[in-house]
Design a protein around this motif. Sequence first.
Motif, PDB file in Angstrom:
ATOM      1  N   ASN A 182       0.794  -1.235   0.000  1.00 35.60           N
ATOM      2  CA  ASN A 182       0.000   0.000   0.000  1.00 35.60           C
ATOM      3  C   ASN A 182       0.829   1.289   0.000  1.00 35.60           C
ATOM      4  O   ASN A 182       0.311   2.347   0.324  1.00 35.60           O
ATOM      5  CB  ASN A 182      -0.988   0.011   1.166  1.00 35.60           C
ATOM      6  N   GLU A 183       2.097   1.219  -0.377  1.00 40.95           N
ATOM      7  CA  GLU A 183       2.947   2.412  -0.465  1.00 40.95           C
ATOM      8  C   GLU A 183       3.207   2.827  -1.907  1.00 40.95           C
ATOM      9  O   GLU A 183       3.858   3.830  -2.162  1.00 40.95           O
ATOM     10  CB  GLU A 183       4.294   2.165   0.215  1.00 40.95           C
ATOM     11  N   ILE A 184       2.707   2.052  -2.859  1.00 35.67           N
ATOM     12  CA  ILE A 184       2.988   2.255  -4.280  1.00 35.67           C
ATOM     13  C   ILE A 184       1.669   2.411  -5.028  1.00 35.67           C
ATOM     14  O   ILE A 184       0.681   1.762  -4.694  1.00 35.67           O
ATOM     15  CB  ILE A 184       3.744   1.032  -4.859  1.00 35.67           C
ATOM     16  N   VAL A 185       1.661   3.268  -6.051  1.00 35.40           N
ATOM     17  CA  VAL A 185       0.536   3.311  -6.988  1.00 35.40           C
ATOM     18  C   VAL A 185       1.121   2.986  -8.365  1.00 35.40           C
ATOM     19  O   VAL A 185       2.183   3.469  -8.737  1.00 35.40           O
ATOM     20  CB  VAL A 185      -0.219   4.664  -6.969  1.00 35.40           C
ATOM     21  N   ARG A 186       0.439   2.108  -9.076  1.00 33.87           N
ATOM     22  CA  ARG A 186       0.924   1.643 -10.380  1.00 33.87           C
ATOM     23  C   ARG A 186       0.019   2.178 -11.483  1.00 33.87           C
ATOM     24  O   ARG A 186      -1.207   2.060 -11.413  1.00 33.87           O
ATOM     25  CB  ARG A 186       0.935   0.121 -10.428  1.00 33.87           C
ATOM     26  N   CYS A 187       0.609   2.754 -12.517  1.00 33.67           N
ATOM     27  CA  CYS A 187      -0.143   3.255 -13.660  1.00 33.67           C
ATOM     28  C   CYS A 187      -0.837   2.085 -14.361  1.00 33.67           C
ATOM     29  O   CYS A 187      -0.186   1.115 -14.742  1.00 33.67           O
ATOM     30  CB  CYS A 187       0.795   3.976 -14.634  1.00 33.67           C
ATOM     31  N   ALA A 188      -2.155   2.195 -14.512  1.00 31.81           N
ATOM     32  CA  ALA A 188      -2.934   1.134 -15.157  1.00 31.81           C
ATOM     33  C   ALA A 188      -2.618   1.020 -16.647  1.00 31.81           C
ATOM     34  O   ALA A 188      -2.820  -0.025 -17.249  1.00 31.81           O
ATOM     35  CB  ALA A 188      -4.427   1.400 -14.968  1.00 31.81           C
ATOM     36  N   TRP A 189      -2.096   2.067 -17.248  1.00 38.15           N
ATOM     37  CA  TRP A 189      -1.787   2.047 -18.681  1.00 38.15           C
ATOM     38  C   TRP A 189      -0.388   1.531 -18.972  1.00 38.15           C
ATOM     39  O   TRP A 189      -0.175   0.764 -19.886  1.00 38.15           O
ATOM     40  CB  TRP A 189      -1.899   3.443 -19.270  1.00 38.15           C
ATOM     41  N   HIS A 190       0.601   2.001 -18.184  1.00 40.90           N
ATOM     42  CA  HIS A 190       2.005   1.739 -18.511  1.00 40.90           C
ATOM     43  C   HIS A 190       2.731   0.820 -17.534  1.00 40.90           C
ATOM     44  O   HIS A 190       3.817   0.351 -17.824  1.00 40.90           O
ATOM     45  CB  HIS A 190       2.780   3.060 -18.578  1.00 40.90           C
ATOM     46  N   GLY A 191       2.160   0.625 -16.344  1.00 39.35           N
ATOM     47  CA  GLY A 191       2.807  -0.212 -15.349  1.00 39.35           C
ATOM     48  C   GLY A 191       3.885   0.503 -14.545  1.00 39.35           C
ATOM     49  O   GLY A 191       4.531  -0.115 -13.711  1.00 39.35           O
ATOM     50  N   TRP A 192       4.091   1.802 -14.787  1.00 38.41           N
ATOM     51  CA  TRP A 192       5.083   2.537 -13.989  1.00 38.41           C
ATOM     52  C   TRP A 192       4.623   2.551 -12.542  1.00 38.41           C
ATOM     53  O   TRP A 192       3.432   2.681 -12.248  1.00 38.41           O
ATOM     54  CB  TRP A 192       5.201   3.969 -14.493  1.00 38.41           C
ATOM     55  N   GLU A 193       5.567   2.416 -11.616  1.00 38.10           N
ATOM     56  CA  GLU A 193       5.254   2.407 -10.183  1.00 38.10           C
ATOM     57  C   GLU A 193       5.798   3.679  -9.538  1.00 38.10           C
ATOM     58  O   GLU A 193       6.936   4.067  -9.782  1.00 38.10           O
ATOM     59  CB  GLU A 193       5.860   1.186  -9.514  1.00 38.10           C
ATOM     60  N   PHE A 194       4.952   4.306  -8.692  1.00 34.85           N
ATOM     61  CA  PHE A 194       5.310   5.551  -8.028  1.00 34.85           C
ATOM     62  C   PHE A 194       5.116   5.423  -6.517  1.00 34.85           C
ATOM     63  O   PHE A 194       4.143   4.833  -6.063  1.00 34.85           O
ATOM     64  CB  PHE A 194       4.434   6.703  -8.533  1.00 34.85           C
ATOM     65  N   ASP A 195       6.023   6.017  -5.760  1.00 37.97           N
ATOM     66  CA  ASP A 195       5.899   6.096  -4.305  1.00 37.97           C
ATOM     67  C   ASP A 195       4.733   7.029  -3.996  1.00 37.97           C
ATOM     68  O   ASP A 195       4.699   8.167  -4.481  1.00 37.97           O
ATOM     69  CB  ASP A 195       7.202   6.625  -3.711  1.00 37.97           C
ATOM     70  N   ILE A 196       3.771   6.589  -3.200  1.00 37.04           N
ATOM     71  CA  ILE A 196       2.583   7.389  -2.904  1.00 37.04           C
ATOM     72  C   ILE A 196       2.941   8.679  -2.169  1.00 37.04           C
ATOM     73  O   ILE A 196       2.359   9.723  -2.425  1.00 37.04           O
ATOM     74  CB  ILE A 196       1.559   6.564  -2.092  1.00 37.04           C
ATOM     75  N   ARG A 197       3.882   8.633  -1.267  1.00 36.98           N
ATOM     76  CA  ARG A 197       4.208   9.824  -0.469  1.00 36.98           C
ATOM     77  C   ARG A 197       4.988  10.879  -1.244  1.00 36.98           C
ATOM     78  O   ARG A 197       4.701  12.059  -1.156  1.00 36.98           O
ATOM     79  CB  ARG A 197       4.981   9.413   0.776  1.00 36.98           C
ATOM     80  N   SER A 198       5.988  10.453  -2.001  1.00 43.85           N
ATOM     81  CA  SER A 198       6.866  11.418  -2.675  1.00 43.85           C
ATOM     82  C   SER A 198       6.503  11.666  -4.134  1.00 43.85           C
ATOM     83  O   SER A 198       6.892  12.688  -4.701  1.00 43.85           O
ATOM     84  CB  SER A 198       8.314  10.923  -2.616  1.00 43.85           C
ATOM     85  N   GLY A 199       5.813  10.724  -4.762  1.00 43.37           N
ATOM     86  CA  GLY A 199       5.505  10.828  -6.183  1.00 43.37           C
ATOM     87  C   GLY A 199       6.631  10.345  -7.078  1.00 43.37           C
ATOM     88  O   GLY A 199       6.502  10.322  -8.294  1.00 43.37           O
ATOM     89  N   ALA A 200       7.773   9.940  -6.509  1.00 42.21           N
ATOM     90  CA  ALA A 200       8.931   9.511  -7.301  1.00 42.21           C
ATOM     91  C   ALA A 200       8.682   8.153  -7.945  1.00 42.21           C
ATOM     92  O   ALA A 200       8.167   7.236  -7.309  1.00 42.21           O
ATOM     93  CB  ALA A 200      10.176   9.442  -6.421  1.00 42.21           C
ATOM     94  N   ALA A 201       9.063   8.034  -9.222  1.00 36.29           N
ATOM     95  CA  ALA A 201       8.987   6.755  -9.911  1.00 36.29           C
ATOM     96  C   ALA A 201      10.045   5.825  -9.330  1.00 36.29           C
ATOM     97  O   ALA A 201      11.167   6.252  -9.039  1.00 36.29           O
ATOM     98  CB  ALA A 201       9.217   6.935 -11.407  1.00 36.29           C
ATOM     99  N   LEU A 202       9.715   4.560  -9.131  1.00 37.41           N
ATOM    100  CA  LEU A 202      10.666   3.625  -8.530  1.00 37.41           C
ATOM    101  C   LEU A 202      11.855   3.347  -9.446  1.00 37.41           C
ATOM    102  O   LEU A 202      12.974   3.193  -8.978  1.00 37.41           O
ATOM    103  CB  LEU A 202       9.972   2.306  -8.175  1.00 37.41           C
ATOM    104  N   VAL A 203      11.627   3.297 -10.748  1.00 41.69           N
ATOM    105  CA  VAL A 203      12.705   2.995 -11.690  1.00 41.69           C
ATOM    106  C   VAL A 203      13.629   4.191 -11.880  1.00 41.69           C
ATOM    107  O   VAL A 203      14.833   4.041 -12.013  1.00 41.69           O
ATOM    108  CB  VAL A 203      12.121   2.558 -13.053  1.00 41.69           C
ATOM    109  N   ASN A 204      13.073   5.397 -11.874  1.00 42.26           N
ATOM    110  CA  ASN A 204      13.849   6.612 -12.091  1.00 42.26           C
ATOM    111  C   ASN A 204      13.280   7.710 -11.197  1.00 42.26           C
ATOM    112  O   ASN A 204      12.329   8.393 -11.570  1.00 42.26           O
ATOM    113  CB  ASN A 204      13.785   7.027 -13.564  1.00 42.26           C
ATOM    114  N   PRO A 205      13.843   7.911  -9.991  1.00 40.87           N
ATOM    115  CA  PRO A 205      13.298   8.874  -9.040  1.00 40.87           C
ATOM    116  C   PRO A 205      13.234  10.316  -9.545  1.00 40.87           C
ATOM    117  O   PRO A 205      12.532  11.136  -8.968  1.00 40.87           O
ATOM    118  CB  PRO A 205      14.227   8.757  -7.830  1.00 40.87           C
ATOM    119  N   SER A 206      13.941  10.641 -10.634  1.00 38.60           N
ATOM    120  CA  SER A 206      13.839  12.005 -11.167  1.00 38.60           C
ATOM    121  C   SER A 206      12.519  12.210 -11.912  1.00 38.60           C
ATOM    122  O   SER A 206      12.111  13.339 -12.157  1.00 38.60           O
ATOM    123  CB  SER A 206      15.021  12.310 -12.089  1.00 38.60           C
TER     124      SER A 206
END
Length: 74
Positions: free
Chosen positions: A31-55
Amino acid sequence: MPASRGPLCEGPQCGTTAPVERAEFIYHRENEIVRCAWHGWEFDIRSGAALVNPSVRARTFPVSVEAGSIYVTA
């Protein structure tokens, strides 16, 4: 970020797999991650940073819980 910018609100709130050295599967960050339903990109819910590329970041908003109600400040 993918050019089409899929709506994160349509993706699941979930966890992800942990990076490991051996051939094993470890699920963590429930429950700390939200995953894009279209692309599968995963983002940290608190910071918004992508897990693969935090920038790469998703937009975030301040949230509070008061008397059982959730408030989002836009």
